[in-house]
Design a protein around this motif. Structure first.
Motif, mmCIF file in Angstrom:
data_model
loop_
_atom_site.group_PDB
_atom_site.id
_atom_site.type_symbol
_atom_site.label_atom_id
_atom_site.label_comp_id
_atom_site.label_asym_id
_atom_site.label_seq_id
_atom_site.Cartn_x
_atom_site.Cartn_y
_atom_site.Cartn_z
ATOM 1 N N ASN A 147 -6.267 -10.874 9.555
ATOM 2 C CA ASN A 147 -6.981 -9.763 9.050
ATOM 3 C C ASN A 147 -7.926 -10.273 7.921
ATOM 4 O O ASN A 147 -8.617 -9.585 7.499
ATOM 5 C CB ASN A 147 -5.981 -8.818 8.538
ATOM 6 C CG ASN A 147 -5.326 -8.939 7.321
ATOM 7 O OD1 ASN A 147 -5.374 -10.007 7.082
ATOM 8 N ND2 ASN A 147 -4.350 -8.074 7.076
ATOM 9 N N GLY A 159 -3.761 -8.932 2.224
ATOM 10 C CA GLY A 159 -3.677 -7.436 2.207
ATOM 11 C C GLY A 159 -2.720 -7.010 1.057
ATOM 12 O O GLY A 159 -3.049 -6.575 0.113
ATOM 13 N N CYS A 187 -3.747 0.772 9.546
ATOM 14 C CA CYS A 187 -3.555 -0.730 9.419
ATOM 15 C C CYS A 187 -3.222 -1.202 10.709
ATOM 16 O O CYS A 187 -2.292 -0.860 11.537
ATOM 17 C CB CYS A 187 -2.504 -1.086 8.397
ATOM 18 S SG CYS A 187 -2.098 -2.712 8.405
ATOM 19 N N TYR A 211 2.876 0.982 5.490
ATOM 20 C CA TYR A 211 1.178 0.451 5.791
ATOM 21 C C TYR A 211 0.342 1.647 5.349
ATOM 22 O O TYR A 211 0.346 2.735 5.756
ATOM 23 C CB TYR A 211 1.194 -0.078 7.182
ATOM 24 C CG TYR A 211 2.038 -1.129 7.450
ATOM 25 C CD1 TYR A 211 1.716 -2.250 6.910
ATOM 26 C CD2 TYR A 211 3.015 -1.147 8.258
ATOM 27 C CE1 TYR A 211 2.700 -3.740 7.384
ATOM 28 C CE2 TYR A 211 3.779 -2.182 8.683
ATOM 29 C CZ TYR A 211 3.608 -3.247 8.114
ATOM 30 O OH TYR A 211 4.376 -4.208 8.190
ATOM 31 N N CYS A 212 -0.968 0.963 5.195
ATOM 32 C CA CYS A 212 -2.000 1.952 4.779
ATOM 33 C C CYS A 212 -2.424 2.806 6.238
ATOM 34 O O CYS A 212 -2.094 2.248 7.400
ATOM 35 C CB CYS A 212 -3.304 1.251 4.330
ATOM 36 S SG CYS A 212 -2.894 0.266 2.913
ATOM 37 N N HIS A 219 -1.243 -3.711 11.486
ATOM 38 C CA HIS A 219 0.366 -4.196 11.373
ATOM 39 C C HIS A 219 0.922 -3.156 12.133
ATOM 40 O O HIS A 219 1.852 -3.623 12.954
ATOM 41 C CB HIS A 219 0.677 -4.210 10.086
ATOM 42 C CG HIS A 219 0.438 -5.758 9.293
ATOM 43 N ND1 HIS A 219 0.777 -6.772 10.017
ATOM 44 C CD2 HIS A 219 -0.129 -5.919 7.988
ATOM 45 C CE1 HIS A 219 0.340 -7.718 9.000
ATOM 46 N NE2 HIS A 219 -0.286 -7.168 7.916
ATOM 47 N N THR A 273 -6.978 -5.553 11.653
ATOM 48 C CA THR A 273 -7.585 -4.928 10.200
ATOM 49 C C THR A 273 -6.923 -4.674 9.054
ATOM 50 O O THR A 273 -5.614 -4.558 9.075
ATOM 51 C CB THR A 273 -8.046 -3.401 10.804
ATOM 52 O OG1 THR A 273 -6.733 -2.587 11.029
ATOM 53 C CG2 THR A 273 -8.800 -3.620 12.083
ATOM 54 N N CYS A 274 -7.557 -4.572 8.087
ATOM 55 C CA CYS A 274 -7.198 -4.405 6.739
ATOM 56 C C CYS A 274 -8.134 -3.260 6.132
ATOM 57 O O CYS A 274 -8.958 -3.592 5.433
ATOM 58 C CB CYS A 274 -6.967 -5.527 5.758
ATOM 59 S SG CYS A 274 -6.459 -5.105 4.176
ATOM 60 N N PRO A 275 -8.122 -1.924 6.597
ATOM 61 C CA PRO A 275 -8.991 -1.114 6.259
ATOM 62 C C PRO A 275 -9.209 -1.008 4.725
ATOM 63 O O PRO A 275 -10.267 -0.777 3.955
ATOM 64 C CB PRO A 275 -8.605 0.234 6.895
ATOM 65 C CG PRO A 275 -7.692 -0.119 7.949
ATOM 66 C CD PRO A 275 -7.207 -1.494 7.483
ATOM 67 N N THR A 276 -7.980 -1.045 3.909
ATOM 68 C CA THR A 276 -7.644 -0.607 2.494
ATOM 69 C C THR A 276 -8.563 -1.708 1.819
ATOM 70 O O THR A 276 -9.588 -1.585 1.003
ATOM 71 C CB THR A 276 -6.362 -0.827 2.138
ATOM 72 O OG1 THR A 276 -5.683 0.389 2.735
ATOM 73 C CG2 THR A 276 -6.345 -0.707 0.604
ATOM 74 N N ASN A 277 -8.347 -3.034 1.978
ATOM 75 C CA ASN A 277 -8.811 -4.223 1.287
ATOM 76 C C ASN A 277 -10.349 -4.519 1.860
ATOM 77 O O ASN A 277 -11.136 -5.154 1.047
ATOM 78 C CB ASN A 277 -8.132 -5.227 1.211
ATOM 79 C CG ASN A 277 -6.939 -5.014 0.270
ATOM 80 O OD1 ASN A 277 -7.122 -4.805 -0.785
ATOM 81 N ND2 ASN A 277 -5.903 -5.339 0.998
ATOM 82 N N ARG A 315 0.881 -1.227 0.184
ATOM 83 C CA ARG A 315 -0.021 -0.118 -0.011
ATOM 84 C C ARG A 315 0.787 1.354 -0.092
ATOM 85 O O ARG A 315 1.804 1.307 0.195
ATOM 86 C CB ARG A 315 -0.847 -0.087 1.318
ATOM 87 C CG ARG A 315 -1.637 -1.308 1.647
ATOM 88 C CD ARG A 315 -2.514 -1.654 0.503
ATOM 89 N NE ARG A 315 -2.178 -2.944 -0.193
ATOM 90 C CZ ARG A 315 -2.300 -3.020 -1.559
ATOM 91 N NH1 ARG A 315 -2.950 -2.222 -2.446
ATOM 92 N NH2 ARG A 315 -1.967 -4.150 -1.997
ATOM 93 N N CYS A 363 1.737 -8.162 3.717
ATOM 94 C CA CYS A 363 1.961 -6.823 3.867
ATOM 95 C C CYS A 363 3.187 -6.582 4.907
ATOM 96 O O CYS A 363 3.738 -5.396 4.660
ATOM 97 C CB CYS A 363 0.688 -5.930 4.488
ATOM 98 S SG CYS A 363 -0.346 -5.673 2.932
HETATM 99 S S1 SF4 Z 1 -3.409 -3.862 2.583
HETATM 100 FE FE1 SF4 Z 1 -4.394 -3.828 4.641
HETATM 101 S S2 SF4 Z 1 -2.873 -5.235 5.837
HETATM 102 FE FE2 SF4 Z 1 -1.908 -4.196 4.081
HETATM 103 S S3 SF4 Z 1 -0.914 -2.233 4.803
HETATM 104 FE FE3 SF4 Z 1 -2.980 -1.748 3.834
HETATM 105 S S4 SF4 Z 1 -4.412 -2.076 5.674
HETATM 106 FE FE4 SF4 Z 1 -2.595 -3.029 6.336
#
Ligand code: SF4
Ligand SMILES: Cc1ncc(C[n+]2csc(CCOP(=O)(O)OP(=O)(O)O)c2C)c(N)n1
Ligand SMILES: Cc1ncc(C[n+]2csc(CCOP(=O)(O)OP(=O)(O)O)c2C)c(N)n1
Ligand code: SF4
Ligand code: SF4
Ligand code: SF4
Lengths: 176, 350, 251, 72, 251, 350, 72, 176
Positions: C129, C133, C29, C25-26, C31, C219-223, A44, C59
């Motif tokens: 998650n 990710g 996230c 990281y997003c 992580h 959590t994986c807010p992005t996906n 990301r 990730c």
């Molecule tokens: S894709 Fe999901 S797990 Fe990977 S860095 Fe972004 S939020 Fe975190």
């Protein structure tokens, strides 16, 4: 006509989609097109960009090491791509988010307040349309505004097509 | 309909597989080919087919093995490290003579490397990274159109020869969008009397590569395979020669790097330099004869790869006077540059 | 943690075991939170100079760039095997295998189960998650029923691809693990519990007690296509009922 | 004032988790953007800070440190 | 089974699903017994013409030569994946994955767990003989504590390589399997029970009910260094106490 | 003690590893190399070392990766299908530049094939069956003595170049017993400042092959590796030339087939035919220069392999006038025959 | 005589399992060797056979069939 | 001296060990030796054999496609190896278990009641020793009886060394 284009910005600014929009518009005018997104790190964050080639002739190399046109939507992209633009080329930059002016004098540089225009039309997410609108105005040989507008229906997913009215407004606003 | 649509290489490949009658896909995510499983997971159920995300590449290739043994047209796709994991399975597939299509959208290596497009798996694809004497057909598309067209071809070749057909693309080809005219189904039908469909009214069928008794039987299988490979080598070499007849300088390449070479040839020609391009469409069988012809007059042959030099061995093994063969490559996901190619060709001039 | 200066002290300061840089990281996230917890624990137990982080492919592939101690890449799913090799050579080192759900419960199922069964004296942090990710949001073994992902566009159908796998419960059938706990970082309280569990896991290793497994619902807010706080709530509301929090074993 | 969060705003990714976790609701997001292009966390009322450390612990990006003033 | 002729009938006759040839198995090997049971069940359920046996890599690698129906080799440990491919293409076929303990619980752990978790509509027969037979008697995941094998010359040490893994218990943590049972062929009575379990497993498949798992505690007289009857006794006395016989699930 | 003992190839290799200071072995059973893990499981505990039977070849190669990263001398062994499964791991080991010794006692393929000795994995070993541009040092013993001696050498080479060294034997070499004089430790010491021993008094060490940022860094790694491979190619080619100076007919072979060739050479010489043998001791780097010299006068070069033709490519790429190169191979675990070699050589005479 | 085992002695591998399983102890091993080089199973007292089938079911090598004579 | 030998029989007859015994004995008399067992199918059952070469000179090929000496301990091995013996070669067969006589006349064939001799000395498992004893008598240049007896201590595992007295008795009996 042969243009090698970079569209660059933040992840969320829709630069990949903007590149596709140009491609579909030009393709429907029987031009050859290619589009490669930077798919960057397998993760990301960071910036995104795409390399677009639009040409009257069959496209050999789809890569764009030295763009004839660069659209940069944020400051890091300006820093990265300004030096690469071909002498005589065109640089469109999003002056809503970029404070510094481009430095090069051997290329045409055009600022556009893409975010402001987008916001003015009621959307926070159509800044990319403003940039494309501007480009169409400057380089109408790529594709007509009409083709660009028609291409919206192909490029924008069904789910987001409801925003197309706004998109068109922003396109036209920046185009005029 | 002959309409042009803008499509991503990975998705064009997926749609072409469906056009070719592929109804089974087993795969595991990996960049830069994730659009293939994503596409198949959406489209196959619409066509009454089965998309199954396997728990690993090993499981995926063995599901392919099973589905192929059952008589289906089946595909898997992955990228370099994932393809490494499939090597044992591919060796079994070769031994059991099962048809299938395996897509490798190559990325930078070795190891985890990165996800930029690369051509570092040429050796693995053409020489077999798995154990034992075997070959697999390797197709090397260079455009989105070819990603689709060669996929349709791949399924026919796989069934015709009961062999794994690899589609060897690089990350750029997976990610690029271009205008595409969807290919048509070929309509070819292949009987599969060997398939495991239940021993009703016939003797039981067995699909296996084990040859223990008598001692010679494995050699027999090897010789049968060898015969097949010779036949394929004779009949299925594919390549494109671009401005080669009078070429003083011949570029040899495939995939994305071949497009950069084509650009270089065009520019060199504009400058009056007689350059030409020999582009592989099959990497195995290697189109040696066509290359011999295309390179007949060349003073220099420049092999251009997105690797540190793998295909060059086939080039040297094919041409007369292999001292003419030179190399330019970029690695780690970097692309060769038109200007550098031109510089090198011009340097030969002196 | 209480660093004193002239007129104030740090209630919360950057752990020494964490490198001061912006992660990839997003925003929001999970992580990042767990990285920090791990670094704090390493500091608190004073084992930074013996620690080795084994990074997964996922990730968190670059976790070794964020930890201020030795680090080792493992190929996708093989962190337990790599950790085994590292630990067997230097039994004094503190080896932490950090793995995602695709890494540990899909491609790496075999390695995870066998390292646990051997009772390797390592600590595994398992980030669940419910999705892949790094590769852009495909189904994980832990993806929830009906959850839409890049490879379950019509939602995960348990009749086709099975129900989400519960890692703690699976490993709990084995004899040798000494510590198995599921926790989460969806809120402040649980985050502190997660830290405690990680600390117990590392302590077990220091004391040579054997294999510890800490699953963190993350959590994986992005996906997931959610804002970070929405994602945290989704953990609480959707994941926790299926993946009950708590200790499964503490020998 | 017992103490306060020290926010490295340049590093903030704007996830807003600190906003939600703060028990006295003194964390909020800025109106302006930082270099990463996001609205970043700010403390809007340091006086109320209990120095509980919740914002710091939940922040995935090590943006926040929390200090406590020495009594006397 | 009761074939009538003029003046006698067969109480026990060769099943049609079994090929009449001398197997390569050692004298008294449990594989032979289970092969026969499977063939009988296939006959009794009338599915020989739909059946596909997926052979493992292990002593039973040639099972397809002994079964009078279609057969498929799988690479070591991957029988569940191969079976998945076969079954998904022809849902009407009856697919039996026959696996040894090295095959299923060592190299093939991941495939075994995931096929079970997906609830593939197949039947797995798991031959647990506490050793690697084919390769000459190395430690298996199921090798008993202190058991001496080619690779545990000093006896299996659970503190080094873990305790034997219990397959039924492991799979029993998953939701989708419909039938899980452990049986044995160490005597006549249990052999009949084993046949019943296999029959249930195949029946489930015919009825489309999903994944069935039958573990058979079996013998490897050769690599155990015992006479066949001694080996049978060893199953009863040493294995059964650790691997309790019985049904774990019957949905 | 220089005493001769009768020892099996697989066990000689195991003992030699212990002599070389190897104290960690991770492996998974497979015929025809089972004597290696059996031997190590008995001997390593006696030496304070660790033998661990991994749950699979994948686990084994990744345990090797971990142990090597920790600074140990470590070995694994397997046979063809098991080696196929290690390809991803080997690619990672190449990318992370980790030293280790990997033994492949080859058997018949493809697929499950059989367990007789074979040389079908030459391509896989010398070209890398894993993903990306990489090489590994490949030693090819031909006797039990060499199984031991080259193993000792392998550990030094691995540490010197931070590379995987493959010992590529065939099943016959694993199973044969011959007189052996146990090799001596070389006593060489290699510093491993990169090893993961805890960041005490130094910056953290990282072992990885991922090179994402900046974009160019993977290419940098590739170039560093390439440099190393060139150095190895320049310095570490090994071969044996037997009666080659005046040879009209040159046999090229390695491993067990080279011994059959040697027999043929002896018999041909007795008949007055000037035959010679060029035997590889390293398959990569391929001893091209030595072969060029050995083949200088040869009218014909006969490549003899226990495969359907893999090394022959290296032979052709190395010699002048590759049209001279001919092939004789047996596959599926069969051995070439002295008489057939003689027949072929004699046929050239006319 | 109710019935009896029919033994394909050539196929017998001499494992002796049938000897142990027989409830009336009528299975034994031969003194001579078959082609496979082993002492094979024989029924030493067919009269006593209960036709229970135990020997047949336990035989790993499909050596034994069991027949039952029709009553009248 | 250069002999290429096959020793063949059932799995349990100790043919592999017999081959090793010859090797160690000859090696200790400074001859070159090699021994390859047939490791046959990756599974149980069937016959076993080994290929042994013993020579004054360095051994090139260790394979024995055409033995100069064959020792066959059972009927299937006789069937398999009799045709392969080099003209002028030696075939020793176990006449305890083999009823048919060898048919070839261009080789020397010698029957020995190996099992009977072994049983007579009180062991069911020393038939292989009888065959080796016979061979030594016929081809003493391979190794002296003394060397063969000494080799027993190397070749027989510690666990089974208690049987060596019997082994020696059988060796000598067949040798005389
Ligand atoms: S894709 Fe999901 S797990 Fe990977 S860095 Fe972004 S939020 Fe975190
Ligand atoms: C052998 C192999 N297969 C697949 C991949 C692609 N890949 C990278 S990360 C990943 C899964 C990531 O998911 P997870 O383990 O859940 O971690 P997350 O990213 O969610 O933290 C996959 C499939 C790879 N790099 N190597
Ligand atoms: C990839 C691979 N690894 C290893 C082997 C060697 N091998 C063959 S069978 C086997 C294990 C056999 O044990 P098990 O599964 O318990 O079956 P059994 O022989 O006891 O019936 C192994 C390790 C192989 N053929 N392929
Ligand atoms: S939690 Fe951290 S990254 Fe998120 S908004 Fe607050 S300070 Fe910024
Ligand atoms: S080795 Fe064991 S499992 Fe294999 S056939 Fe013999 S007794 Fe059966
Ligand atoms: S059980 Fe079968 S193989 Fe065993 S002794 Fe009886 S008849 Fe022979």
């Amino acid at each position: 006509m042969h243009e090698e284009i970079i569209v660059a910005g933040f992840g969320g600014q829709g630069v990949i989609m903007a590149g596709k929009l140009l491609c579909v518009a030009a393709m429907n005018e029987n031009k050859y097109v290619s589009h490669i997104p930077s798919y960057g790190a397998e993760m990301r964050g960071g910036t995104a960009n795409c390399s677009v080639v639009i040409s009257d002739k069959e496209i050999s190399s789809p890569t764009v090491p030295k763009p004839s046109i660069a659209i940069v939507m944020n400051a890091p992209s300006l820093a990265k791509f300004e030096p690469r633009v071909k002498p005589g080329g065109l640089l469109i930059y999003n002056s809503s988010l970029i404070d510094q002016k481009p430095k090069r004098t051997d290329i045409t540089t055009v600022g556009i307040k893409a975010n402001d225009i987008s916001e003015a039309e009621g959307s926070l997410r159509a800044a990319n349309m403003a940039a494309i609108g501007k480009l169409q105005a400057l380089k109408p040989e790529i594709a007509s505004l009409d083709s660009v507008i028609k291409a919206l229906d192909v490029v924008i997913s069904a789910r987001n097509r409801k925003h197309n009215d706004t998109n068109i407004k922003v396109l036209k606003k920046a185009n005029s | 309909m002959n309409e042009k649509i803008l499509m991503k290489g990975n998705e064009a490949l997926g749609e072409a597989a469906i056009i070719a009658g592929c109804r089974f896909y087993f795969g595991y995510p990996i960049t830069p080919q994730n659009e293939v499983p994503a596409y198949m997971s959406r489209r196959l159920p619409q066509e009454g087919g089965t998309f199954l995300q396997a728990e690993s590449e090993l499981a995926a290739i063995n599901m392919v093995y099973g589905a192929s043994a059952a008589g289906a047209r089946v595909m898997t796709s992955s990228s370099s490290p994932g393809i490494s994991l499939k090597q044992e399975g591919l060796s079994y597939i070769a031994g059991a003579e099962l048809p299938c299509v395996v897509v490798n959208i190559m990325r930078g290596g070795p190891g985890l490397g990165n996800i930029a497009g690369s051509q570092g798996d040429y050796f693995q694809s053409t020489r077999g990274g798995g154990n034992g004497d075997y070959r697999q057909l390797v197709l090397t598309p260079a455009t989105v159109q070819e990603m689709a067209d060669l996929t349709v071809l791949a399924f026919d070749l796989a069934d015709e020869y009961r062999i794994a057909v690899l589609i060897l693309g690089d990350g750029y080809l997976g990610q690029i969008s271009e205008a595409l005219v969807l290919p048509k189904p070929t309509g070819k039908v292949f009987e599969k009397p060997w398939a495991l469909t239940g021993a009703k009214g016939r003797k039981p069928n067995k699909v296996a590569s084990l040859r223990l008794v008598p001692e010679t039987s494995l050699e027999e299988l090897n010789l049968v395979l060898d015969e097949k490979y010779k036949k394929i080598s004779a009949k299925e070499c594919r390549s494109e020669s671009y401005l080669t007849e009078d070429a003083d300088y011949l570029l040899v390449a495939y995939g994305t790097s071949s497009r950069i070479c084509r650009e270089a040839v065009n520019e060199l020609r504009e400058e009056g330099i007689k350059a030409g391009l020999f582009r592989l469409i099959t990497a195995w069988p290697f189109p040696a004869e066509a290359l011999r012809i295309a390179s007949a007059k060349a003073k220099k042959i420049l092999t251009v790869e997105m690797s540190l030099g793998q295909m060059i061995e086939d080039v040297k093994l094919s041409v007369k006077d292999p001292e003419r063969v030179d190399f330019y490559g970029r690695s780690g996901g970097m692309l060769p540059e038109t200007d550098e190619i031109k510089r090198r060709i011009k340097a030969y001039g002196n | 943690m209480e660093t004193k200066t002239k007129d104030f002290k740090y209630v919360y300061d950057k752990p020494e075991a964490l490198v001061d840089k912006v992660t990839h990281y997003c925003p929001g996230c999970g992580h990042g939170i767990v990285h920090k917890l791990l670094a704090e624990v390493i500091d608190e137990l004073g084992v930074r100079e013996k620690a080795i982080i084994v990074a997964p492919v996922g990730c968190s592939v670059l976790i070794y760039d964020y930890m201020n101690f030795d680090g080792c890449e493992a190929s996708h799913g093989r962190a337990p095997a790599v950790a085994t090799g590292l630990k067997r050579v230097n039994p004094d080192s503190i080896v932490v295998a950090y793995q995602g759900d695709g890494d540990l419960l899909a491609i790496g199922t075999g390695e995870a189960i066998h390292a646990a069964n051997r009772g390797e004296n390592i600590t595994t942090i398992f980030i669940n998650n419910a999705i892949y990710g790094m590769t852009g949001g495909q189904m994980a073994p832990t993806t929830m029923e009906k959850q839409i992902t890049a490879t379950t566009p019509y939602g995960r159908d348990p009749m086709d691809v099975g129900f989400p796998i519960r890692g703690c419960e699976l490993l709990n059938t084995l004899e040798r693990p000494v510590f198995i706990e599921r926790c989460s970082i969806y809120d402040f309280k649980n985050t502190l519990k997660t830290k405690k569990a990680i600390k117990k896991g590392i302590k077990n290793q220091i004391e040579g007690r054997g294999y510890s497994f800490i699953e963190v619902l993350s959590t994986c807010p992005t996906n997931w296509g959610m804002k970070p706080q929405e994602a945290a709530n989704w953990v609480k509301d959707t994941m926790v009922p299926y993946y009950p929090l708590g200790n499964f074993r503490d020998n | 004032m017992r103490g306060k969060p020290i926010i490295d705003t340049a590093k903030c990714k704007g996830c807003e988790l600190c906003n939600d976790v703060c028990p006295v609701n003194i964390m909020a997001m800025s109106d302006t953007f930082n270099k990463q292009g996001v609205q970043y966390a700010v403390c809007i009322d340091e006086e109320k800070c209990t120095t509980c450390g919740a914002c710091a612990i939940i922040c995935p990006d090590m943006v926040i440190k929390v200090i406590k003033y020495e009594q006397g």
